[in-house]
Design an enzyme around this catalytic site. Structure first.
Site, PDB file in Angstrom:
ATOM      1  N   GLU A 105      -4.832  -0.382   0.740  1.00 21.77           N
ATOM      2  CA  GLU A 105      -3.370  -0.462   0.660  1.00 21.77           C
ATOM      3  C   GLU A 105      -2.873   0.411  -0.492  1.00 21.77           C
ATOM      4  O   GLU A 105      -3.628   0.881  -1.323  1.00 21.77           O
ATOM      5  CB  GLU A 105      -2.900  -1.908   0.409  1.00 21.77           C
ATOM      6  CG  GLU A 105      -2.259  -2.589   1.612  1.00 21.77           C
ATOM      7  CD  GLU A 105      -0.909  -2.008   2.022  1.00 21.77           C
ATOM      8  OE1 GLU A 105      -0.439  -1.034   1.382  1.00 21.77           O
ATOM      9  OE2 GLU A 105      -0.321  -2.515   2.987  1.00 21.77           O
ATOM     10  N   ASN A 163       6.276  -5.475   3.938  1.00 26.72           N
ATOM     11  CA  ASN A 163       5.739  -4.134   4.161  1.00 26.72           C
ATOM     12  C   ASN A 163       6.840  -3.090   4.239  1.00 26.72           C
ATOM     13  O   ASN A 163       8.030  -3.413   4.214  1.00 26.72           O
ATOM     14  CB  ASN A 163       4.911  -4.096   5.451  1.00 26.72           C
ATOM     15  CG  ASN A 163       3.418  -4.257   5.185  1.00 26.72           C
ATOM     16  OD1 ASN A 163       2.868  -3.616   4.287  1.00 26.72           O
ATOM     17  ND2 ASN A 163       2.768  -5.118   5.948  1.00 26.72           N
ATOM     18  N   ASP A 190       3.459  -1.591   9.237  1.00 19.30           N
ATOM     19  CA  ASP A 190       2.797  -1.828   7.954  1.00 19.30           C
ATOM     20  C   ASP A 190       3.494  -0.954   6.913  1.00 19.30           C
ATOM     21  O   ASP A 190       4.707  -0.818   6.943  1.00 19.30           O
ATOM     22  CB  ASP A 190       1.293  -1.560   8.073  1.00 19.30           C
ATOM     23  CG  ASP A 190       0.467  -2.439   7.140  1.00 19.30           C
ATOM     24  OD1 ASP A 190       0.636  -2.320   5.922  1.00 19.30           O
ATOM     25  OD2 ASP A 190      -0.346  -3.242   7.631  1.00 19.30           O
TER      26      ASP A 190
END
Length: 279
Positions: A14, A142, A192
């Site tokens: 991430e 997100n 995302d």
């Protein structure tokens, strides 16, 4: 066409960040509690005592990092940590997730439950020493990113399969109620992480779909870049000309060596330099 930038398999990659002063990519493996990098072909990493997920740059040697319980300043040269404030430190169910600096020097950070507990997450903004909750009742925070003119912020709750947009005031605070930017529910897509290029196009990693999708400022789909890994989690523009799109992925729950690696693809687009966080 995507290529492998770093072969290390992240359980939950991430938060890629291209540091404009260092010309260096940083990213996280949230569940392994690591900040990762690759410089001149050499892999590096730092391990922390809890999950870490997102960062912004403060100076050439300092990052602001979001962890499961706090925001802190991290010195890349000395490894010194300086706590800035708590982040849901009293709630053991939640951790930080997606985050990005805004054009005014603020740092937005979302939280979520470790097991994606419904509605347990929020989105905050840290600006000049103040942490303020902007939105609550979010399941998986997100897609936090910002238009080049600094007038619009974007974010998503992955569980709703939609991306929202909201106007910002002169100091970068939300001004009004968020509205729908893109509805991905009909296609069954899971938004995302996201980043916006210099022309205002939003590039969204879509979990489980092997791709980063590009959307015009009006929310219409433009194109996609495919990736070998299924769970693409977040993109970032970098490279000397900001034309390289990097993307983190996650190996969590999947087999295969391609899952969890960090990728890159050359694009015809030009990214925005990541904004500096003003403490």
């Amino acid at each position: 066409m995507s290529n492998v930038f770093d072969e290390r398999r992240c359980v939950l990659g991430e938060g890629p960040l291209w540091h404009p002063e260092r010309q260096q990519l940083f990213w996280f493996d949230i569940l392994s509690k690591q900040l990762m990098t690759r410089e001149n072909g050499k892999a590096g990493s730092w391990e922390f005592d809890e999950c870490v997920s997102a960062a912004g740059w403060v100076s050439k040697s300092e990052l602001i990092i979001a962890s499961a319980s706090r925001l802190f300043l991290f010195n890349l040269d000395t490894e010194a940590q300086t706590k800035l404030c708590d982040l849901e430190a009293d709630d053991p169910v939640t951790r930080s997730n997606d985050g990005r600096a805004d054009p005014k020097g603020g740092f937005w950070i979302g939280t979520m439950g470790f097991n994606a507990e419904q509605g347990k997450g929020s989105i905050y903004r840290y600006y000049r020493g103040e942490l303020r909750r902007l939105y609550s009742g979010i399941t998986i925070s997100n897609a936090i990113c910002f238009s080049p003119d600094g007038r619009t912020a974007y974010f998503a709750d992955t569980a709703t399969r939609s991306i929202q947009q909201v106007a910002l005031d002169a100091d970068g605070w939300p001004d009004g109620t968020p509205t729908l930017f893109a509805d991905l529910s009909q296609e069954g897509l899971n938004p995302d992480g996201a980043v916006i290029d210099a022309d205002g196009h939003l590039w969204n990693a879509q979990w489980g779909a092997n791709r980063v999708a590009r959307y015009a400022p009006n929310g219409s789909f433009v194109e996609e870049i495919g990736f070998t890994a299924h769970q693409v989690s977040c993109p970032a523009f970098g490279g000397a000309d900001l034309g390289t799109l990097f993307a983190t992925t996650a190996a969590e729950g999947l087999d295969g060596t391609v899952e969890g690696q960090t990728y890159f693809a050359q694009t015809a687009a030009v990214g925005q330099p990541e904004h500096r966080v003003i403490l």
